[in-house]
Design an enzyme around this catalytic site. Structure first.
Site, mmCIF file in Angstrom:
data_model
loop_
_atom_site.group_PDB
_atom_site.id
_atom_site.type_symbol
_atom_site.label_atom_id
_atom_site.label_comp_id
_atom_site.label_asym_id
_atom_site.label_seq_id
_atom_site.Cartn_x
_atom_site.Cartn_y
_atom_site.Cartn_z
ATOM 1 N N LYS A 1 -15.634 -15.114 -27.598
ATOM 2 C CA LYS A 1 -15.379 -13.861 -28.582
ATOM 3 C C LYS A 1 -15.346 -14.027 -29.813
ATOM 4 O O LYS A 1 -15.912 -12.680 -30.512
ATOM 5 C CB LYS A 1 -13.500 -14.196 -28.270
ATOM 6 C CG LYS A 1 -13.687 -13.396 -26.950
ATOM 7 C CD LYS A 1 -12.258 -12.700 -26.073
ATOM 8 C CE LYS A 1 -11.175 -14.147 -25.737
ATOM 9 N NZ LYS A 1 -9.860 -14.254 -25.849
ATOM 10 N N GLU B 1 -6.187 -14.092 -24.505
ATOM 11 C CA GLU B 1 -5.643 -13.811 -25.563
ATOM 12 C C GLU B 1 -6.162 -12.866 -26.496
ATOM 13 O O GLU B 1 -7.039 -12.029 -26.329
ATOM 14 C CB GLU B 1 -6.299 -15.182 -26.663
ATOM 15 C CG GLU B 1 -5.463 -15.149 -27.963
ATOM 16 C CD GLU B 1 -5.992 -15.773 -28.796
ATOM 17 O OE1 GLU B 1 -6.660 -17.345 -28.149
ATOM 18 O OE2 GLU B 1 -5.895 -16.648 -29.614
ATOM 19 N N ARG C 1 -16.533 -22.074 -16.286
ATOM 20 C CA ARG C 1 -17.105 -21.145 -16.342
ATOM 21 C C ARG C 1 -17.646 -20.552 -16.165
ATOM 22 O O ARG C 1 -18.952 -21.081 -15.254
ATOM 23 C CB ARG C 1 -16.445 -21.175 -17.509
ATOM 24 C CG ARG C 1 -17.189 -21.688 -18.832
ATOM 25 C CD ARG C 1 -17.006 -21.558 -19.871
ATOM 26 N NE ARG C 1 -16.168 -21.430 -20.911
ATOM 27 C CZ ARG C 1 -15.369 -21.009 -21.102
ATOM 28 N NH1 ARG C 1 -16.328 -19.716 -21.736
ATOM 29 N NH2 ARG C 1 -14.449 -21.050 -21.852
HETATM 30 P P1 ATP Z 1 -12.813 -17.403 -26.108
HETATM 31 O O1 ATP Z 1 -12.889 -19.166 -26.148
HETATM 32 O O2 ATP Z 1 -14.173 -16.775 -26.044
HETATM 33 O O3 ATP Z 1 -11.967 -16.796 -26.759
HETATM 34 P P2 ATP Z 1 -11.069 -17.527 -24.162
HETATM 35 O O4 ATP Z 1 -11.619 -18.364 -23.193
HETATM 36 O O5 ATP Z 1 -10.145 -18.263 -24.904
HETATM 37 O O6 ATP Z 1 -12.426 -17.828 -24.347
HETATM 38 P P3 ATP Z 1 -9.128 -15.866 -23.067
HETATM 39 O O7 ATP Z 1 -8.764 -14.565 -23.579
HETATM 40 O O8 ATP Z 1 -8.384 -17.768 -23.478
HETATM 41 O O9 ATP Z 1 -10.659 -16.117 -23.012
HETATM 42 O O10 ATP Z 1 -9.188 -16.606 -21.540
HETATM 43 C C1 ATP Z 1 -8.908 -15.821 -20.284
HETATM 44 C C2 ATP Z 1 -8.707 -16.111 -19.204
HETATM 45 O O11 ATP Z 1 -10.158 -16.149 -19.146
HETATM 46 C C3 ATP Z 1 -8.670 -18.068 -19.465
HETATM 47 O O12 ATP Z 1 -8.056 -18.794 -17.819
HETATM 48 C C4 ATP Z 1 -9.742 -18.311 -19.425
HETATM 49 O O13 ATP Z 1 -10.246 -19.642 -18.748
HETATM 50 C C5 ATP Z 1 -10.908 -16.713 -18.974
HETATM 51 N N1 ATP Z 1 -12.000 -16.758 -18.623
HETATM 52 C C6 ATP Z 1 -13.241 -16.789 -20.354
HETATM 53 N N2 ATP Z 1 -13.794 -17.283 -20.195
HETATM 54 C C7 ATP Z 1 -14.853 -17.221 -19.184
HETATM 55 C C8 ATP Z 1 -15.718 -17.298 -18.212
HETATM 56 N N3 ATP Z 1 -16.694 -16.919 -19.276
HETATM 57 N N4 ATP Z 1 -16.247 -17.356 -17.786
HETATM 58 C C9 ATP Z 1 -14.830 -17.143 -16.498
HETATM 59 N N5 ATP Z 1 -13.369 -17.449 -16.566
HETATM 60 C C10 ATP Z 1 -13.521 -17.496 -18.717
HETATM 61 MG MG MG Z 2 -7.773 -18.926 -24.569
#
Ligand code: ATP
Ligand code: MG
Length: 564
Positions: free
Chosen positions: A277, A41, A267
């Site tokens: 984020k 995102e 994760r």
């Molecule tokens: P946040 O909740 O901090 O906004 P997010 O998971 O929503 O993080 P995205 O931009 O949606 O962030 O993530 C893109 C991809 O990266 C998704 O498929 C997510 O599952 C993966 N991802 C995010 N954080 C991690 C992590 N700590 N370890 C492994 N994969 C991750």
């Molecule tokens: Mg997300």
């Protein structure tokens, strides 16, 4: 394949996702294809957790002869921005992955998503609910109690289509209506209790502008986006496990052209680090760090500026592996991996962070010679260089003690040390200013101890130095962990209240070997005995700035050794 040559195509260790992909290929599921996507995102910069997901998605695709798309999950206009889109592309590319022309945006599917929603309405599988958000929440029930049907659940198809069309046309303010899936308010899985598919949000979107004032939810948009792109294995993190029935429901009832499968993995969590984020954005907005690429940040941009290489980050992701169980990885493992990588590639150099002047009284005034130094003991091809040596040098203030404790194998009055790549030196006298601060050491050297009869004479310690006349000035930034405790958000505490006040130490007046003064931003060195450093983009001609990437002290190697 558009995998660049330097990317790791050597397969990572087998894991349950790779086993599934191999099985699916063998049985011909998904038409014998493997197609993954990385779906960020664009509401912040990528972090080391995303690197795990990137290495997994691009890695699996490469190993099984498939493709991986980059897809922006840009369904929430309020928090998204083109700045983030550009940063994400730069970071994925820098990590060593390529996606050809397969850049996609969930927002490109807004029209298709809308048509599928109308189809759900016509099939009696979705309805417009006009309860307030609070009432919807109240009616949802709990883990132990079923939810209650909304009074609007039995609206006719015609009414629903009419209202949904008017939602799109902008007739209603935010929050007045939502489109919900019509599933089961008594489902034991709360995600299946008539989840919201569309919300009204009068907000401009960074790509579609004002074309839309209703936006789809992640749970609705994601499976359809996957299907429209022909994704076979939709890899996501464990918190989406309970959403998988909804993912499958959306695919089953919208009947898109393909049937992707969602698979969850744990994760990456790192101690001493926050990865949300939202929290990283707060650090940036409250100016607690100097931007998203501050070298203390766990972002890809921060790690890059800090001096980590993409190879080290990929290696780290391979070492932590992919599993289904949540765990916390020790940040010392990341530092260890970075150190191992830099040990192989970084040129050695001499630099003095807190200089103390020494005068070698028996070295002829006005004489200068050059001593030979090894560029990288790990890489004979890196060769040698010459360092200017003369009567006045600077050493590290920490390497001298007037009244040393036992086992202080550095310089003190009457004691000898070897100067790295040069002579044996002895401290004869200490010069102090009026307030008692040591300002200079008067020393002598052993003239035969470089290539003469005493060249192999051994003394207890070796210290680094630079020529006082030839050394150039530099600023050096030393970093420590950004947070004080291993779990900065523990027990619901605000991690921002747990910041380490000493995470950045800026030293001006450091001295470096002359050759380093013109090093390009990004160049990496080992300053002997001090750690690995890289040139920061803040450098100006004649005024270099170095970041310390990691120290030389390897706490991970110690932990691993103790564990046997
Ligand atoms: P946040 O909740 O901090 O906004 P997010 O998971 O929503 O993080 P995205 O931009 O949606 O962030 O993530 C893109 C991809 O990266 C998704 O498929 C997510 O599952 C993966 N991802 C995010 N954080 C991690 C992590 N700590 N370890 C492994 N994969 C991750
Ligand atoms: Mg997300």
């Amino acid at each position: 394949m558009d995998q660049p040559a330097d990317a790791p195509v050597a397969p990572a260790a087998a894991d349950f996702i790779r086993e599934i992909a191999a099985d699916d290929l063998r049985t011909g599921k998904h038409g014998g294809r493997v197609h993954t996507r990385f779906p960020p995102e664009p509401n912040g910069y990528l972090h080391i957790g995303h690197a795990k997901s990137i290495c997994l998605n691009f890695g699996v695709a490469a190993e099984f002869g498939g493709l991986c798309n980059l897809r922006y999950d840009d369904t929430n206009p309020a928090k998204e921005d083109v700045e983030y889109v550009e940063a994400i592309e730069e970071d994925v590319r820098w990590l060593g992955f390529a996606w050809g022309d397969r850049t996609f945006y969930a927002s490109d599917y807004f029209e298709a998503l809308y048509r599928y929603a109308e189809q759900l309405i016509r099939d009696g599988k979705a309805y417009v609910d006009s309860l307030s958000a609070d009432d919807i929440r109240r009616n949802r029930g709990t883990l132990t109690e079923p939810g209650r049907n909304s009074p609007y659940r039995e609206r006719s198809v015609e009414d629903n289509l009419d209202l949904f069309g008017r939602m799109r046309a902008g007739e209603f303010p935010d929050g007045t209506h939502v489109l919900r899936a019509r599933i089961d308010m008594a489902s034991p899985n709360i995600n299946m209790r008539d989840p919201t598919l569309y919300r009204i949000r009068h907000a401009a979107h960074h790509r579609t502008g004002d074309a839309w004032c209703i936006y789809p939810t992640y749970d609705y948009a994601h499976p359809i986006s996957d299907a429209l792109e022909g994704i076979t294995h939709s890899l996501c993190t464990l918190e989406f496990e309970d959403h998988r029935p909804l993912y499958d429901w959306v695919i089953e009832h919208t009947r898109p052209p393909a049937r992707p499968r969602q698979i969850e993995f744990a994760r990456l969590n790192l101690n001493y680090t926050v990865m949300s984020k939202r929290k990283l954005l707060a650090l940036v907005e409250q100016k607690l760090v100097h931007g998203w690429d501050d070298p203390r940040m766990p972002t890809i941009a921060g790690l890059r500026r800090r001096g980590c290489t993409p190879e080290a980050i990929r290696d780290f992701c391979a070492r932590i592996g992919v599993a289904k169980k949540e765990n916390v990885v020790d940040v010392a493992l990341l530092e260890h991996t970075v150190r191992e990588d830099l040990n192989r590639r970084a040129r050695r150099a001499l630099a003095v962070l807190r200089p103390l002047r020494i005068v070698i009284e028996n070295y002829p005034e006005g004489r200068e010679e050059h001593v030979q130094a090894v560029n990288n003991p790990e890489d004979p091809a890196a060769g040698t260089r010459l360092l200017p040596f003369s009567r006045e040098l600077c050493i590290e203030r920490d390497d001298f003690m007037e009244s040393p404790p036992k086992k202080f194998f550095r310089l003190s009055p009457g004691v000898e040390v070897r100067l790295r790549y040069a002579y044996i030196l002895k401290c004869e006298r200490v010069v102090k200013d009026a307030s008692g601060v040591v300002t200079e050491l008067r020393c002598t050297y052993d003239p035969g101890s470089l290539s003469g009869p005493t060249a192999t004479r051994r003394v207890k310690g070796t210290i680094h130095w630079v020529s006082a006349a030839r050394a150039r000035g530099a600023e050096v930034r030393l970093y420590d962990r950004l947070f004080r405790s291993p779990d900065p958000g523990e027990g619901g505490r605000d991690p921002l209240s747990d910041l380490n006040p000493d995470s950045l130490d800026r030293l001006s007046g450091c001295l470096i070997e002359p050759a380093l003064a013109d090093a390009e931003p990004g160049a990496r060195f080992q300053f002997e005995r001090l750690g690995y450093f890289c040139v920061d983009p803040d450098s100006r001609p004649g005024a270099p700035v170095f970041n310390r990437t990691v120290t030389l002290k390897d706490t991970w190697a110690r932990i691993a050794q103790r564990a046997g």
